[in-house]
Scaffold this motif. Structure first.
Motif, PDB file in Angstrom:
ATOM      1  N   ILE A   1       0.403  -9.411-106.873  1.00 20.14           N
ATOM      2  CA  ILE A   1       1.570  -9.215-107.733  1.00 20.14           C
ATOM      3  C   ILE A   1       2.607 -10.321-107.578  1.00 20.14           C
ATOM      4  N   GLY A   2       2.375 -11.250-106.644  1.00 16.67           N
ATOM      5  CA  GLY A   2       3.252 -12.403-106.550  1.00 16.67           C
ATOM      6  C   GLY A   2       4.172 -12.388-105.348  1.00 16.67           C
ATOM      7  N   THR A   3       4.666 -13.576-105.013  1.00 13.61           N
ATOM      8  CA  THR A   3       5.542 -13.814-103.871  1.00 13.61           C
ATOM      9  C   THR A   3       6.829 -14.467-104.351  1.00 13.61           C
ATOM     10  N   LEU A   4       7.964 -14.025-103.847  1.00 14.22           N
ATOM     11  CA  LEU A   4       9.249 -14.592-104.246  1.00 14.22           C
ATOM     12  C   LEU A   4       9.371 -16.036-103.762  1.00 14.22           C
ATOM     13  N   VAL A   5       9.689 -16.938-104.668  1.00 12.47           N
ATOM     14  CA  VAL A   5       9.909 -18.351-104.342  1.00 12.47           C
ATOM     15  C   VAL A   5      11.375 -18.618-104.043  1.00 12.47           C
ATOM     16  N   THR A   6      12.262 -18.074-104.858  1.00 11.63           N
ATOM     17  CA  THR A   6      13.700 -18.345-104.756  1.00 11.63           C
ATOM     18  C   THR A   6      14.314 -17.423-103.695  1.00 11.63           C
ATOM     19  N   VAL A   7      13.892 -17.636-102.441  1.00 13.33           N
ATOM     20  CA  VAL A   7      14.167 -16.682-101.371  1.00 13.33           C
ATOM     21  C   VAL A   7      15.621 -16.658-100.915  1.00 13.33           C
ATOM     22  N   ALA A   8      16.371 -17.734-101.153  1.00 10.22           N
ATOM     23  CA  ALA A   8      17.768 -17.762-100.703  1.00 10.22           C
ATOM     24  C   ALA A   8      18.753 -17.408-101.806  1.00 10.22           C
ATOM     25  N   SER A   9      18.265 -17.313-103.026  1.00  8.46           N
ATOM     26  CA  SER A   9      19.158 -17.005-104.136  1.00  8.46           C
ATOM     27  C   SER A   9      19.479 -15.516-104.135  1.00  8.46           C
ATOM     28  N   PRO A  10      20.735 -15.131-104.342  1.00  7.75           N
ATOM     29  CA  PRO A  10      21.151 -13.732-104.149  1.00  7.75           C
ATOM     30  C   PRO A  10      20.736 -12.840-105.308  1.00  7.75           C
ATOM     31  N   PRO A  11      20.624 -11.538-105.086  1.00  5.24           N
ATOM     32  CA  PRO A  11      20.335 -10.598-106.174  1.00  5.24           C
ATOM     33  C   PRO A  11      21.533 -10.362-107.083  1.00  5.24           C
ATOM     34  N   SER A  12      22.729 -10.695-106.614  1.00  2.00           N
ATOM     35  CA  SER A  12      23.957 -10.596-107.394  1.00  2.00           C
ATOM     36  C   SER A  12      24.995 -11.489-106.727  1.00  2.00           C
ATOM     37  N   PRO A  13      26.046 -11.872-107.450  1.00  2.00           N
ATOM     38  CA  PRO A  13      26.408 -11.552-108.839  1.00  2.00           C
ATOM     39  C   PRO A  13      25.804 -12.547-109.821  1.00  2.00           C
ATOM     40  N   PHE A  14      25.921 -12.248-111.109  1.00  2.00           N
ATOM     41  CA  PHE A  14      25.591 -13.180-112.162  1.00  2.00           C
ATOM     42  C   PHE A  14      26.688 -14.245-112.213  1.00  2.00           C
ATOM     43  N   SER A  15      26.382 -15.542-112.372  1.00  2.00           N
ATOM     44  CA  SER A  15      25.050 -16.063-112.633  1.00  2.00           C
ATOM     45  C   SER A  15      24.394 -16.694-111.398  1.00  2.00           C
ATOM     46  N   GLN A  16      24.931 -16.411-110.204  1.00  2.00           N
ATOM     47  CA  GLN A  16      24.306 -16.952-109.009  1.00  2.00           C
ATOM     48  C   GLN A  16      22.886 -16.430-108.834  1.00  2.00           C
ATOM     49  N   ASN A  17      22.575 -15.303-109.449  1.00  2.00           N
ATOM     50  CA  ASN A  17      21.255 -14.696-109.320  1.00  2.00           C
ATOM     51  C   ASN A  17      20.295 -15.124-110.432  1.00  2.00           C
ATOM     52  N   LYS A  18      20.627 -16.178-111.157  1.00  2.00           N
ATOM     53  CA  LYS A  18      19.851 -16.623-112.316  1.00  2.00           C
ATOM     54  C   LYS A  18      19.014 -17.851-111.965  1.00  2.00           C
ATOM     55  N   GLN A  19      17.674 -17.711-112.055  1.00  2.00           N
ATOM     56  CA  GLN A  19      16.757 -18.826-111.851  1.00  2.00           C
ATOM     57  C   GLN A  19      15.701 -18.798-112.948  1.00  2.00           C
ATOM     58  N   ASN A  20      15.252 -19.977-113.372  1.00  2.00           N
ATOM     59  CA  ASN A  20      14.270 -20.064-114.452  1.00  2.00           C
ATOM     60  C   ASN A  20      13.647 -21.452-114.481  1.00  2.00           C
ATOM     61  N   GLU A  21      12.697 -21.649-115.386  1.00  2.00           N
ATOM     62  CA  GLU A  21      12.011 -22.924-115.620  1.00  2.00           C
ATOM     63  C   GLU A  21      11.383 -23.501-114.350  1.00  2.00           C
ATOM     64  N   PRO A  22      10.396 -22.817-113.772  1.00  2.00           N
ATOM     65  CA  PRO A  22       9.808 -23.301-112.528  1.00  2.00           C
ATOM     66  C   PRO A  22       8.801 -24.431-112.731  1.00  2.00           C
ATOM     67  N   ALA A  23       8.658 -25.238-111.696  1.00  2.00           N
ATOM     68  CA  ALA A  23       7.618 -26.258-111.610  1.00  2.00           C
ATOM     69  C   ALA A  23       7.029 -26.193-110.210  1.00  2.00           C
ATOM     70  N   VAL A  24       5.784 -26.658-110.047  1.00  2.00           N
ATOM     71  CA  VAL A  24       5.154 -26.621-108.728  1.00  2.00           C
ATOM     72  C   VAL A  24       4.222 -27.814-108.582  1.00  2.00           C
ATOM     73  N   ALA A  25       4.089 -28.314-107.364  1.00  2.00           N
ATOM     74  CA  ALA A  25       3.168 -29.417-107.060  1.00  2.00           C
ATOM     75  C   ALA A  25       2.547 -29.186-105.699  1.00  2.00           C
ATOM     76  N   ILE A  26       1.265 -29.561-105.577  1.00  2.00           N
ATOM     77  CA  ILE A  26       0.538 -29.501-104.318  1.00  2.00           C
ATOM     78  C   ILE A  26       0.240 -30.932-103.877  1.00  2.00           C
ATOM     79  N   ASP A  27       0.452 -31.221-102.605  1.00  2.00           N
ATOM     80  CA  ASP A  27       0.142 -32.535-102.065  1.00  2.00           C
ATOM     81  C   ASP A  27      -1.381 -32.685-101.988  1.00  2.00           C
ATOM     82  N   ALA A  28      -1.960 -33.539-102.813  1.00  2.00           N
ATOM     83  CA  ALA A  28      -3.420 -33.687-102.843  1.00  2.00           C
ATOM     84  C   ALA A  28      -3.965 -34.186-101.516  1.00  2.00           C
ATOM     85  N   HIS A  29      -3.155 -34.904-100.757  1.00  2.00           N
ATOM     86  CA  HIS A  29      -3.587 -35.437 -99.462  1.00  2.00           C
ATOM     87  C   HIS A  29      -3.484 -34.396 -98.355  1.00  2.00           C
TER      88      HIS A  29
END
Length: 585
Positions: free
Chosen positions: A36-64
């Motif tokens: 069901i997934g793992t939280l990435v934005t672990v330090a971002s608070p659940p409130s108040p708005f808009s400090q709790n707003k995250q979107n548009e994710p990107a991800v990269a893996i180090d091929a080496h």
């Protein structure tokens, strides 16, 4: 080059010799219970708005070193609360950055979010008007100190580190590149760092472990790579490092973006596609306009771009644009390391899903006052380039998007592939989804050796709502299919999130929902990491629902104060991920 039209797709002659999508329409493979997934934005608070707003994710893996994974997002963690000053407004605080960065040292199974120092408003909780200052930030460092603001739209990629003589080698270690939008910290022309309203900047680090631990000195100063004039608004950038040692351009880095020539006034004309390349590890960049700049409502240039390289160093840039009033998935190609491009090849016709919302003037899918989906039909692409060595590359290209040609509530996740360097493509074919899923954003990743295809997608699980009172659903999911000799097999589900209600999300001006513009996937030979927008921890606000509806009906409803009139976790949008293993190794 000759073209033949087959249904909705425009492809090169000889399609039958290309990759096969015949198995895509087959029933999905049975799988063990999806994660069901793992939280990435672990330090971002659940409130108040808009400090709790995250979107548009990107991800990269180090091929080496595939245990090292980095993600980015638009993260409002350091913004002022709505209660600071007028409690019915929730502004972006002047000078505060939003380019969040997150690290995993175990292949994406868990995440850390470092704290640095910069311009912050996270302690502006009201009721006094906010006075931002230097303090803790959860976004990229060194922007305020260089007269800049990190403005999000993240792109992340790993490449080889250059040695003392400038030669790239994995033996030197890996370099992380983070591209994002940037604006001037100063508000006057005299204090501006660069010309124009919005530019493109790239941050870099060679010491991911130190950066993850909160050591800002591990990051080099950001480099503004876009050439700007006083009216330029650069937007929707993506980054890629040539990470296959077999390539003659190994180590080169490429960024693509749309350059709006009039700050979005006068219909933002002209709007050329730009590509910048660096051959020295990101210290200096050469910018090139790819194709024409015309944008007149009949012909428009590729937007929502993606850039990738194959094991031979060929550079591919994809986007969605118009020709003679018809929208197409488009491709440009360079065989000389980004010095020159040919194209655009028109790969397939496409229709952006949704209907235009009368207040925000943007297409929405989930319902009135919904989350805009301007780039739902923009192409997301990956290539099996054999990184880090390139020796086992198939160079198969995979491309997906969310398409609305079948009409509202009948959206499809479409897939195309090519096994001949983009000379011909098979598809598009609709990828079978769970009943009720309406794809919103999609992102494929193919294993470097070309044997496994993964697709991350966000989807609405409810039909378009004509009111703001009925519940709505949003999920994130990851699919997998084996690829054999270029043929894509049946799909199964490896990850599927808990359902959340997108009405809990919000633009900062509160007039509509907001979930950003994309999701992302990165793959290895043994699995993949996908990231998506998630609202499972957010709460709907009935008072705001009523106000949003009133804007569209002309009735009078008082504008709510979110922190007084809404549940505490209103606006809490997170980034979730799943690290999935190849189920058929």
């Amino acid at each position: 080059m000759s073209w033949v039209r087959i249904g909705r797709v425009v492809v090169t002659m000889g399609l039958a010799m290309g990759a096969s999508l015949g198995a895509v329409a087959a029933a999905a493979q049975p799988q063990a219970s999806p994660v069901i997934g793992t939280l990435v934005t672990v330090a971002s608070p659940p409130s108040p708005f808009s400090q709790n707003k995250q979107n548009e994710p990107a991800v990269a893996i180090d091929a080496h070193n595939p245990s090292v994974v980095v993600a980015g997002s638009n993260d409002n963690i350091d913004m002022e609360a709505c209660n600071a000053g007028d409690p019915t407004t929730c502004p972006f605080t002047q000078g505060v950055g939003v380019s969040g960065v997150y690290f995993s040292a175990n292949g994406g199974h868990s995440w850390t979010q470092p704290t640095y120092s910069g311009w912050t408003a996270r302690d502006c909780l009201g009721p006094a008007t906010c006075a931002p200052h230097v303090g803790p930030i959860g976004t990229l460092p060194h922007y305020f100190e260089n007269g800049l603001v990190s403005d999000g739209d993240p792109g992340v990629t790993f490449g080889p580190r250059p040695g003392a003589n400038g030669t790239f080698s994995w033996a030197n270690g890996s370099r992380l590149y983070y591209s994002n939008l940037t604006s001037n910290f100063g508000t006057t022309k005299r204090s501006e760092t660069f010309k124009g309203f919005e530019g493109i900047a790239v941050s870099r680090t060679d010491n991911v472990s130190a950066a993850a631990a909160g050591d800002a000195s591990a990051w080099m100063n950001p480099v503004v790579i876009s050439k700007q004039n006083s009216t330029t608004f650069s937007d929707k950038e993506q980054i890629w490092a040539d990470n296959a040692q077999s390539s003659p351009f190994f180590g080169s880095v490429y960024v693509c973006w749309a350059s709006f020539g009039s700050n979005s006034k006068g219909q933002a004309l002209p709007t050329p596609l730009m590509v910048a390349r660096s051959t020295d590890g990101g210290s200096t960049w050469v910018q090139k306009q790819v194709g024409p700049a015309t944008d007149n409502g009949i012909n428009s240039q590729p937007d929502g771009c993606t850039v990738r390289t194959d094991s031979h160093g060929n550079v591919y840039v994809f986007g969605v644009g118009n020709r003679r009033g018809v929208a197409y998935e488009m491709m440009y190609k360079s065989t000389d390391g980004g010095a020159h491009f040919t194209g655009p090849a028109l790969l397939a016709t496409t229709v952006d899903p949704g209907v235009i919302d009368p207040v925000i003037g943007r297409p929405v899918m989930d319902g009135i006052a919904g989350a805009r989906n301007d780039l739902a039909n923009a192409p997301s692409v990956d290539i099996a380039n054999g990184a880090p060595t390139g020796t086992d590359a198939t160079n198969q290209i995979v491309l997906t998007w969310a398409d609305g040609a079948q009409g509202l509530n009948h959206e499809q996740l479409l897939l195309m592939t090519s096994t001949d360097g983009g000379a011909s493509f098979a598809g598009p074919a609709a990828v079978p989804l769970q009943s009720g899923d309406r794809p919103y954003y999609t992102a494929p990743a193919i294993s470097p050796n070309g044997t496994d295809l993964y697709i991350t997608y966000n989807a609405f699980t409810t039909p378009y709502r004509t009111d703001t009172t009925s519940p709505r659903g949003l999920i994130g999911a990851i699919l997998h299919a084996d690829v054999t000799g270029g043929t894509v097999g049946a799909f199964g589900t490896l990850a599927r999130s808990a359902v959340g209600d997108p009405r809990a999300s919000s633009q900062n001006d509160l007039t509509a929902e907001f979930l950003g513009d994309y999701v992302y996937t990165a793959a290895t030979r043994s699995g993949a990491v996908g990231v998506w927008n998630d609202v499972r921890n957010g709460a709907d606000c009935p008072a705001l629902d009523a106000w949003r509806m009133s804007l569209r009906t002309g009735t009078t409803v008082p504008k709510p104060a979110p922190q007084a009139d809404c549940p505490a976790t209103f606006g809490n949008t997170d980034i979730f991920s799943a690290a999935v293993s190849d189920p058929t190794p």
